[in-house]
Enzyme design. Sequence first.
Site, mmCIF file in Angstrom:
data_model
loop_
_atom_site.group_PDB
_atom_site.id
_atom_site.type_symbol
_atom_site.label_atom_id
_atom_site.label_comp_id
_atom_site.label_asym_id
_atom_site.label_seq_id
_atom_site.Cartn_x
_atom_site.Cartn_y
_atom_site.Cartn_z
ATOM 1 N N GLU A 148 -0.511 6.037 -3.058
ATOM 2 C CA GLU A 148 0.924 5.931 -3.338
ATOM 3 C C GLU A 148 1.596 4.899 -2.420
ATOM 4 O OE1 GLU A 148 4.712 9.062 -3.543
ATOM 5 O OE2 GLU A 148 3.103 9.409 -2.109
ATOM 6 N N LYS A 151 8.016 9.512 -10.780
ATOM 7 C CA LYS A 151 7.681 10.766 -10.094
ATOM 8 C C LYS A 151 8.727 11.833 -10.401
ATOM 9 C CE LYS A 151 6.543 12.153 -5.305
ATOM 10 N NZ LYS A 151 6.236 11.529 -3.997
ATOM 11 N N CYS A 179 1.829 12.263 -5.936
ATOM 12 C CA CYS A 179 1.964 12.996 -4.668
ATOM 13 C C CYS A 179 2.584 14.391 -4.828
ATOM 14 C CB CYS A 179 2.700 12.145 -3.647
ATOM 15 S SG CYS A 179 2.338 12.645 -1.939
#
Length: 292
Positions: free
Chosen positions: A53, A125, A162
């Site tokens: 990431e 995200k 993540c």
Amino acid sequence: MHHSADTYAGDYEMKIAGIQCAFSDNEVENLNNLEVYVREAAALGARVVLAPELFQGYYFCQHVNKENFSRAKSVEESESIKRFLDLSKELKLFLPVSFFEKSPQGYFNSLAVIDSGKLIDVYRKSHIPEGSGYEEREYFKEGDTGFKVYEVDGVQVGIGICWDQWFPELARCLRLKGAHVILYPTAIGSEPADGSMDTSEMWRKVMLGHSVANSVGVVASNRIGKEDEITFYGTSFIANQKGEVLVEKSRTQEGVFCVDLDVEAIKRHQKNWPFLKHRRPELYGDLVKARE
């Protein structure tokens, strides 16, 4: 710099690779380093390659600083996307690129989904963390793209980023959309607020739980090294549909980790374990109630 590759071979269908490494705060240097690893993965026969990431520089979300917004780029401006588009075209790779996205809708922690030189999509995200060392809500809006699965040579590849990897809902939704494997680019390490806390085992277990509960393979690519107050703990891995870790890196190893993922076995396993068939959506209303 020492480059090492770990591979796990078998009678399989699609070769998938991850990259674990440390990053400087120089984007060109990081891209040069990643290109070596991507080429190494391609030479091993990988079709899908996952970098960590926000690899353009240091993990800037440790601190709240308005100047960090200068790191954000539109899809068109991003050097990383340009470079990986070229690399993906040359090597015929599915190559997701994590980046700090500047867009008319706001700022996002995003993944440009690239395959064989084409930008297919951008995933933003969905779940954004906050807390000491991981102040992402100061920089990123919550993603508005929903959950995505992409076909790569007949293999359905889902993605999260993540903090997304801690949420069973995302993994289940990706499985409902047909995922055979889920990719998670990551930046996680020590907790500045609690030096005694080590989340690496929890981090791995929650993803292996997603793997077992959804009969999917999982790939997690993390960074290593110390940046300001955080020591990133690596321990990247690839697991199969039974939650068995097929290949992994230590806390400090740099390099490519690669596996031949048996997609036929995943498909058989999904058929033999009818978790989706036995779901009771009519009982799951609590899952979609408003947040507290």
